[in-house]
Design an enzyme around this catalytic site. Structure first.
Site, PDB file in Angstrom:
ATOM      1  N   ARG A   1     -11.056 -13.856  40.889  1.00 24.19           N
ATOM      2  CA  ARG A   1     -11.141 -12.661  41.728  1.00 24.19           C
ATOM      3  C   ARG A   1     -12.257 -12.782  42.752  1.00 24.19           C
ATOM      4  O   ARG A   1     -12.185 -12.213  43.828  1.00 24.19           O
ATOM      5  CB  ARG A   1     -11.314 -11.403  40.867  1.00 24.19           C
ATOM      6  CG  ARG A   1     -10.028 -10.952  40.185  1.00 24.19           C
ATOM      7  CD  ARG A   1     -10.130  -9.531  39.637  1.00 24.19           C
ATOM      8  NE  ARG A   1     -11.222  -9.399  38.700  1.00 24.19           N
ATOM      9  CZ  ARG A   1     -11.220  -9.874  37.461  1.00 24.19           C
ATOM     10  NH1 ARG A   1     -10.175 -10.514  37.009  1.00 24.19           N
ATOM     11  NH2 ARG A   1     -12.246  -9.717  36.663  1.00 24.19           N
TER      12      ARG A   1
ATOM     13  N   TYR B   1     -11.960 -11.835  46.588  1.00 21.76           N
ATOM     14  CA  TYR B   1     -12.851 -10.891  47.277  1.00 21.76           C
ATOM     15  C   TYR B   1     -13.434 -11.532  48.542  1.00 21.76           C
ATOM     16  O   TYR B   1     -13.553 -10.883  49.582  1.00 21.76           O
ATOM     17  CB  TYR B   1     -13.993 -10.441  46.353  1.00 21.76           C
ATOM     18  CG  TYR B   1     -13.544  -9.714  45.103  1.00 21.76           C
ATOM     19  CD1 TYR B   1     -12.343  -8.997  45.084  1.00 21.76           C
ATOM     20  CD2 TYR B   1     -14.315  -9.728  43.948  1.00 21.76           C
ATOM     21  CE1 TYR B   1     -11.935  -8.344  43.930  1.00 21.76           C
ATOM     22  CE2 TYR B   1     -13.905  -9.072  42.800  1.00 21.76           C
ATOM     23  CZ  TYR B   1     -12.713  -8.380  42.799  1.00 21.76           C
ATOM     24  OH  TYR B   1     -12.303  -7.730  41.663  1.00 21.76           O
TER      25      TYR B   1
ATOM     26  N   TYR C   1      -9.667   2.248  46.828  1.00 21.85           N
ATOM     27  CA  TYR C   1      -9.470   3.428  45.990  1.00 21.85           C
ATOM     28  C   TYR C   1     -10.788   3.829  45.310  1.00 21.85           C
ATOM     29  O   TYR C   1     -11.692   3.017  45.137  1.00 21.85           O
ATOM     30  CB  TYR C   1      -8.365   3.197  44.952  1.00 21.85           C
ATOM     31  CG  TYR C   1      -8.779   2.405  43.738  1.00 21.85           C
ATOM     32  CD1 TYR C   1      -8.804   1.026  43.762  1.00 21.85           C
ATOM     33  CD2 TYR C   1      -9.141   3.060  42.568  1.00 21.85           C
ATOM     34  CE1 TYR C   1      -9.185   0.296  42.650  1.00 21.85           C
ATOM     35  CE2 TYR C   1      -9.517   2.342  41.445  1.00 21.85           C
ATOM     36  CZ  TYR C   1      -9.542   0.963  41.495  1.00 21.85           C
ATOM     37  OH  TYR C   1      -9.928   0.260  40.381  1.00 21.85           O
TER      38      TYR C   1
HETATM   39  C1  LIG Z   1     -13.118  -2.678  40.196  1.00 18.58           C
HETATM   40  S1  LIG Z   1     -13.551  -1.162  39.460  1.00 18.58           S
HETATM   41  C2  LIG Z   1     -13.239  -0.081  40.799  1.00 18.58           C
HETATM   42  C3  LIG Z   1     -13.743   1.320  40.586  1.00 18.58           C
HETATM   43  C4  LIG Z   1     -13.486   2.223  41.777  1.00 18.58           C
HETATM   44  N1  LIG Z   1     -14.156   1.709  42.961  1.00 18.58           N
HETATM   45  C5  LIG Z   1     -13.958   3.648  41.528  1.00 18.58           C
HETATM   46  O1  LIG Z   1     -14.681   4.167  42.365  1.00 18.58           O
HETATM   47  O2  LIG Z   1     -13.580   4.242  40.527  1.00 18.58           O
HETATM   48  C6  LIG Z   1     -12.231  -0.947  38.349  1.00 18.58           C
HETATM   49  C7  LIG Z   1     -12.678  -0.178  37.113  1.00 18.58           C
HETATM   50  O3  LIG Z   1     -12.834   1.184  37.445  1.00 18.58           O
HETATM   51  C8  LIG Z   1     -12.408   1.994  36.385  1.00 18.58           C
HETATM   52  N2  LIG Z   1     -11.204   2.721  36.811  1.00 18.58           N
HETATM   53  C9  LIG Z   1     -10.388   2.435  37.829  1.00 18.58           C
HETATM   54  N3  LIG Z   1      -9.370   3.310  37.883  1.00 18.58           N
HETATM   55  C10 LIG Z   1      -9.551   4.159  36.842  1.00 18.58           C
HETATM   56  C11 LIG Z   1      -8.849   5.275  36.344  1.00 18.58           C
HETATM   57  N4  LIG Z   1      -7.724   5.698  36.910  1.00 18.58           N
HETATM   58  N5  LIG Z   1      -9.360   5.912  35.270  1.00 18.58           N
HETATM   59  C12 LIG Z   1     -10.495   5.509  34.666  1.00 18.58           C
HETATM   60  N6  LIG Z   1     -11.196   4.465  35.085  1.00 18.58           N
HETATM   61  C13 LIG Z   1     -10.724   3.794  36.161  1.00 18.58           C
HETATM   62  C14 LIG Z   1     -12.031   1.054  35.221  1.00 18.58           C
HETATM   63  O4  LIG Z   1     -13.188   0.850  34.416  1.00 18.58           O
HETATM   64  C15 LIG Z   1     -11.646  -0.177  35.988  1.00 18.58           C
HETATM   65  O5  LIG Z   1     -11.711  -1.340  35.182  1.00 18.58           O
END
Ligand SMILES: C[S@@+](CC[C@H](N)C(=O)[O-])C[C@H]1O[C@@H](n2cnc3c(N)ncnc32)[C@H](O)[C@@H]1O
Length: 246
Positions: A54, A58, A80
């Site tokens: 990854r 990136y 997102y």
């Molecule tokens: C690469 S990070 C990105 C987070 C994103 N930028 C944010 O602001 O939430 C991905 C992690 O965010 C969390 N995450 C992303 N989507 C989620 C969701 N729908 N519900 C709960 N945690 C989420 C999880 O821990 C996931 O492994």
């Protein structure tokens, strides 16, 4: 985070007025929605590939965005959640653009963390709250504060050392459990949380004993919430010091 609902007016305006929009979202529906806002929307999803690091992906994302900036275009990266929360490429793209003398900045968004506090009724100020990326939490020595909440991000990627995995292996979760049981009882109830991505679904909150974590099916969208296990202890030394001030 939630389709059509969690975008701020200013973020929307940047998307609408950009010459080109790069999209860092994995949902086809979100892509279609963003395409309604701008005529030149390009997905960053094709850079992800099975078995590919990854970090390489990136770096390619940063490069493709910067290439357009260097052509003099107004470029918007739409990611997102909050683009700066557990997200490498958006920070790096801004840093690189600034280093090359371009104007660049980040608009905050509603992250999984924000949804978690709202959905689970947690105020991080009540007992305190530690946040770590699950694999980093294993790789580096941290001081776990079990009187506070412990939130582990990317739990579904635990142990992914070469950043090529897209699900957590049971063996890796067993290692995480080995570490956590030093501070928590195996029966301690933890929450596997997933925020809802559309108005049609509710958030999901799976409460399980810590010891069963390795047997749980975890997705890329899961965040692990470990509630406090101990009562906060008053620090009498500092209470006295404060009281001595007249
Ligand atoms: C690469 S990070 C990105 C987070 C994103 N930028 C944010 O602001 O939430 C991905 C992690 O965010 C969390 N995450 C992303 N989507 C989620 C969701 N729908 N519900 C709960 N945690 C989420 C999880 O821990 C996931 O492994």
């Amino acid at each position: 985070m939630k389709l059509g609902a969690h975008i701020s007016p200013i973020s929307r305006s940047y998307i609408e007025n950009a010459d080109v929009v790069f999209m860092g979202v994995s949902s086809g529906l979100v892509e279609l929605w963003i395409q309604e806002m701008n005529g030149d929307v390009r997905s960053l999803q094709p850079y992800y590939q099975e078995g590919k690091s990854r970090l390489k992906t990136y770096k390619e994302m940063v490069k493709v965005m910067l290439d357009e900036v260097r052509k003099g275009k107004k470029v918007c990266g739409a990611f997102y959640g909050h683009p700066g929360v557990f997200a490498w490429a958006p920070h790096k793209a801004i840093e690189q653009a600034k280093a090359e003398g371009f104007k660049a900045h980040m608009e905050p968004g509603i992250s999984a963390e924000d949804c978690l506090y709202a959905d689970l009724g947690i105020d991080p100020g009540t007992y305190g709250c530690q946040h770590y990326e699950a694999t980093q939490f294993l790789l580096y020595k941290k001081r776990i504060e079990s009187t506070a909440y412990l939130i582990l991000w990317q739990i579904g990627l635990t142990g992914d050392l070469d950043l090529t995995q897209n699900n957590a292996k049971k063996d890796y979760l067993e290692v995480l459990l080995d570490l956590l049981v030093k501070d928590y009882r195996p029966e301690h109830e933890v929450i596997i949380y997933s925020a809802s991505l559309t108005a049609l679904n509710n958030f999901s909150e799976r409460k399980v004993p810590l010891m069963s974590l390795p047997n749980e099916k975890l997705s890329m969208n899961d965040t692990l919430v470990i509630p406090p296990a101990k009562k906060m202890l008053r620090n009498e030394l500092f209470v006295t010091k404060l009281n001595e001030i007249v």
